[in-house]
Design a protein around this motif. Structure first.
Motif, mmCIF file in Angstrom:
data_model
loop_
_atom_site.group_PDB
_atom_site.id
_atom_site.type_symbol
_atom_site.label_atom_id
_atom_site.label_comp_id
_atom_site.label_asym_id
_atom_site.label_seq_id
_atom_site.Cartn_x
_atom_site.Cartn_y
_atom_site.Cartn_z
ATOM 1 N N ARG A 1 5.357 -10.011 5.840
ATOM 2 C CA ARG A 1 4.528 -9.372 6.806
ATOM 3 C C ARG A 1 4.579 -10.046 8.241
ATOM 4 O O ARG A 1 4.937 -9.617 9.146
ATOM 5 N N ALA B 1 7.995 -9.160 9.554
ATOM 6 C CA ALA B 1 7.818 -7.826 10.442
ATOM 7 C C ALA B 1 7.254 -8.058 11.597
ATOM 8 O O ALA B 1 7.486 -7.135 12.542
ATOM 9 N N ALA C 1 12.324 -3.591 5.839
ATOM 10 C CA ALA C 1 12.463 -2.074 5.681
ATOM 11 C C ALA C 1 12.055 -2.053 4.113
ATOM 12 O O ALA C 1 11.181 -1.002 3.800
ATOM 13 N N MET D 1 8.166 -2.166 4.181
ATOM 14 C CA MET D 1 7.474 -1.029 4.344
ATOM 15 C C MET D 1 7.516 0.113 3.525
ATOM 16 O O MET D 1 6.533 0.728 2.928
ATOM 17 N N ARG D 2 8.901 0.364 2.848
ATOM 18 C CA ARG D 2 8.945 1.402 1.612
ATOM 19 C C ARG D 2 7.930 0.920 0.355
ATOM 20 O O ARG D 2 7.530 1.878 -0.218
ATOM 21 N N LEU E 1 3.754 -3.567 3.907
ATOM 22 C CA LEU E 1 3.238 -3.469 5.177
ATOM 23 C C LEU E 1 2.209 -2.178 5.570
ATOM 24 O O LEU E 1 2.622 -1.228 4.980
#
Length: 207
Positions: free
Chosen positions: A156, A159, A199, A202-203, A207
């Motif tokens: 996190r 990101a 990434a 996220m997937r 996130l």
């Protein structure tokens, strides 16, 4: 009979007297708190999972002594395993189901076994962890998580664009610990760089 010193630390202070009591079953063992680790031949660390406090304790042990560490925990990822090996952990046991005899046997084995190098420790711990999961944790519905809470926290912050020093400050880790977590995470999940890690987060719904 030579006195063998074992430093004890736990995320739960009430656990420390209990562990010290277990060690007293062997008259040659002398339990001390973590601040005495500099004179200890072994250390016993107990935690539900590998948190920032646990990382700090392992870092402190590694910096202050050559004590061989027995780790009691119920959650351990691949990244945690590599970090543990670098910090002198030679044995890992499931905290929730370990017996007094198993704990004493692990401590005595740690004291008697020459300290292996980090790569050998990692290989040994991996094999031991697999046996623990197969024989003890899985039958009880327990196990090691694929992504530890501290790994999720780190992703996190990545990101959010924080660098290593900023992440270390936010999570109260050392920069070395942050780098170790990132390296272990990327290696385990086959990630190419920090952008790829974000990434992935996220997937996977982190996130």
């Amino acid at each position: 009979m030579d006195c063998l010193t074992v430093a004890i630390w736990s995320t739960d202070p009430l656990t420390v007297p209990g562990l010290a009591s277990v060690l007293r079953a062997r008259p040659e063992l002398h339990a001390v708190p973590l601040h005495g680790v500099g004179d200890a031949q072994a250390a016993l660390v107990a935690a539900e999972s590998i948190t920032a406090d646990v990382c700090a304790a392992l870092d402190r042990i590694a910096a202050a002594s050559s004590a061989r560490v027995v780790l009691l925990t119920n959650e351990l990822t691949d990244a945690d395993l590599r970090l543990a090996a670098r910090c002198g952990v030679v044995s890992v046991l499931p905290r929730s189901v370990v017996t007094t005899n198993q704990l004493l046997a692990a401590v005595m084995s740690a004291l008697r076994t020459p300290t292996p190098d980090p790569a050998e420790r990692t290989a040994r711990l991996t094999g031991q962890l697999e046996r623990v999961q197969r024989g003890l944790l899985r039958p009880r519905g327990l196990g090691c998580t694929p992504l530890a809470p501290r790994e999720r926290d780190l992703l996190r912050l990545l990101a959010d664009g924080l660098d290593t020093a900023e992440i270390a400050h936010q999570l109260a880790y050392s920069e070395r610990t942050v780098k170790n977590i990132v390296q272990g995470l990327m290696s385990r999940l086959g990630l190419k760089n920090r952008t790829h890690a974000v990434a992935f987060a996220m997937r996977s719904g982190v996130l």
